[in-house]
Design an enzyme around this catalytic site. Structure first.
Site, PDB file in Angstrom:
ATOM      1  N   ARG A  19       0.788  -0.908   0.102  1.00 54.39           N
ATOM      2  CA  ARG A  19       0.195  -0.096   0.035  1.00 54.39           C
ATOM      3  C   ARG A  19       0.776   1.238  -0.012  1.00 54.39           C
ATOM      4  O   ARG A  19       1.868   1.330   0.910  1.00 54.39           O
ATOM      5  CB  ARG A  19      -0.935  -0.022   1.261  1.00 54.39           C
ATOM      6  CG  ARG A  19      -1.804   1.050   1.195  1.00 54.39           C
ATOM      7  CD  ARG A  19      -2.907   1.038   2.456  1.00 54.39           C
ATOM      8  NE  ARG A  19      -3.342  -0.176   2.519  1.00 54.39           N
ATOM      9  CZ  ARG A  19      -4.832  -0.736   1.801  1.00 54.39           C
ATOM     10  NH1 ARG A  19      -5.343   0.161   0.990  1.00 54.39           N
ATOM     11  NH2 ARG A  19      -5.117  -1.701   2.428  1.00 54.39           N
ATOM     12  N   GLU A  42       0.199  -7.922  -3.697  1.00 59.06           N
ATOM     13  CA  GLU A  42      -0.985  -6.879  -3.877  1.00 59.06           C
ATOM     14  C   GLU A  42      -0.759  -5.587  -3.701  1.00 59.06           C
ATOM     15  O   GLU A  42      -0.025  -5.203  -2.954  1.00 59.06           O
ATOM     16  CB  GLU A  42      -1.935  -7.256  -2.926  1.00 59.06           C
ATOM     17  CG  GLU A  42      -3.146  -6.496  -2.735  1.00 59.06           C
ATOM     18  CD  GLU A  42      -3.855  -6.422  -1.255  1.00 59.06           C
ATOM     19  OE1 GLU A  42      -4.436  -5.538  -0.987  1.00 59.06           O
ATOM     20  OE2 GLU A  42      -3.835  -7.398  -0.728  1.00 59.06           O
ATOM     21  N   THR A  71      -8.313  -3.545  -2.337  1.00 58.27           N
ATOM     22  CA  THR A  71      -9.098  -2.492  -2.414  1.00 58.27           C
ATOM     23  C   THR A  71      -9.969  -2.287  -3.717  1.00 58.27           C
ATOM     24  O   THR A  71     -10.497  -1.217  -4.036  1.00 58.27           O
ATOM     25  CB  THR A  71      -8.593  -1.352  -1.950  1.00 58.27           C
ATOM     26  OG1 THR A  71      -7.458  -1.456  -1.053  1.00 58.27           O
ATOM     27  CG2 THR A  71      -9.436  -0.317  -1.297  1.00 58.27           C
ATOM     28  N   LYS A 131     -10.286 -13.550   3.082  1.00 59.29           N
ATOM     29  CA  LYS A 131      -9.434 -12.624   3.884  1.00 59.29           C
ATOM     30  C   LYS A 131     -10.142 -12.205   5.047  1.00 59.29           C
ATOM     31  O   LYS A 131     -10.819 -11.404   5.008  1.00 59.29           O
ATOM     32  CB  LYS A 131      -9.122 -11.273   3.089  1.00 59.29           C
ATOM     33  CG  LYS A 131      -8.084 -10.544   3.684  1.00 59.29           C
ATOM     34  CD  LYS A 131      -7.830  -9.025   2.834  1.00 59.29           C
ATOM     35  CE  LYS A 131      -9.118  -8.194   3.119  1.00 59.29           C
ATOM     36  NZ  LYS A 131      -8.653  -6.777   2.445  1.00 59.29           N
ATOM     37  N   GLY A 161      -3.032  -6.298  11.365  1.00 61.94           N
ATOM     38  CA  GLY A 161      -2.473  -6.814  12.617  1.00 61.94           C
ATOM     39  C   GLY A 161      -1.736  -7.823  13.022  1.00 61.94           C
ATOM     40  O   GLY A 161      -1.570  -8.397  14.015  1.00 61.94           O
ATOM     41  N   GLY A 181       1.265  -6.295   5.816  1.00 63.90           N
ATOM     42  CA  GLY A 181       1.211  -4.982   5.069  1.00 63.90           C
ATOM     43  C   GLY A 181       2.584  -4.140   5.699  1.00 63.90           C
ATOM     44  O   GLY A 181       3.662  -4.064   5.371  1.00 63.90           O
TER      45      GLY A 181
END
Length: 213
Positions: A19, A42, A71, A131, A161, A181
């Site tokens: 991201r 991703e 997203t 997910k 998390g 992430g």
């Protein structure tokens, strides 16, 4: 309706969530991840110029890594993703139209779920994997309770998390798919920084899941 696309058998079922990555960084960072052992990446669509990043990463490493978008909310975005070589679709929600369009393009799909109702709906829609997000809120015990009512072959991923410190906890409930992430990539990280994080994560995964075929 297109047939569901099965989740692939991978050495390490880890999705790198990039991201905030920019087109100028995408190929180099994905290359580092591939070298360290990642097979799924991703790039969320709320990143800068995400389709350009996906195109560059897929052109460079699409034969060694399944690259796609996160997203994803609209069928039109699925079509665009296919145009740039994306083969993985991750979403925060369940949209039957989005999943169906992705399946028509032969993409892996991983919609976000949190409840038994959502999980069963995603399975009914033909999702490749689920997910569970945010995984840290549900925890292993919460996911285990929902897992009990799902088809045995359902691939369950945990995102949100979680880190390499979470692997052992989730292995106890036979879950080995994770989306990683900020503990893997944060905007502005150099490729070498990502390499060091990836190496730490891969080492931890291999230690916990050493008995995987």
């Amino acid at each position: 309706m297109a047939s569901p696309i099965a989740w692939p058998a991978l050495r390490r079922s880890l999705v790198a969530i990039l991201r905030g990555i920019t087109p100028d960084e995408a190929a180099e960072v994905v290359g580092v991840l591939v070298e360290e052992g990642f097979e799924l990446a991703e790039i969320p669509l709320n990143s800068p110029d995400p389709f350009t990043s996906i195109r560059r990463a897929a052109a460079a490493f699409g034969d060694r890594c399944v690259i796609g978008a996160g997203t994803v909310l609209e069928p039109e975005q699925v079509d665009r993703l296919a145009e740039v070589g994306g083969r993985l679709l991750v979403s925060p929600n369940i949209d039957p139209g989005v999943i169906a369009r992705a399946s028509e393009h032969g993409m892996l799909t991983m919609p976000g779920v949190f409840t038994p109702t959502e999980a069963l709906l995603a399975v009914k829609c033909g999702a490749s994997a689920l997910k569970f997000f945010p995984g840290s809120v549900l925890g292993a015990s919460g996911i285990a309770a929902i897992k009990a009512i799902l088809p045995r072959e359902t691939v369950i991923g945990v995102v949100g998390g979680v880190s390499e410190k979470s692997f052992a906890e989730f292995k106890k409930i036979d879950v080995g798919t994770f989306g990683l992430g900020t503990n893997l990539y944060a905007p502005g990280d150099s490729a070498e920084t990502v390499r060091q994080k990836a190496r730490r994560i891969i080492t931890a995964y291999d230690a916990v899941f050493a008995d995987r075929p």
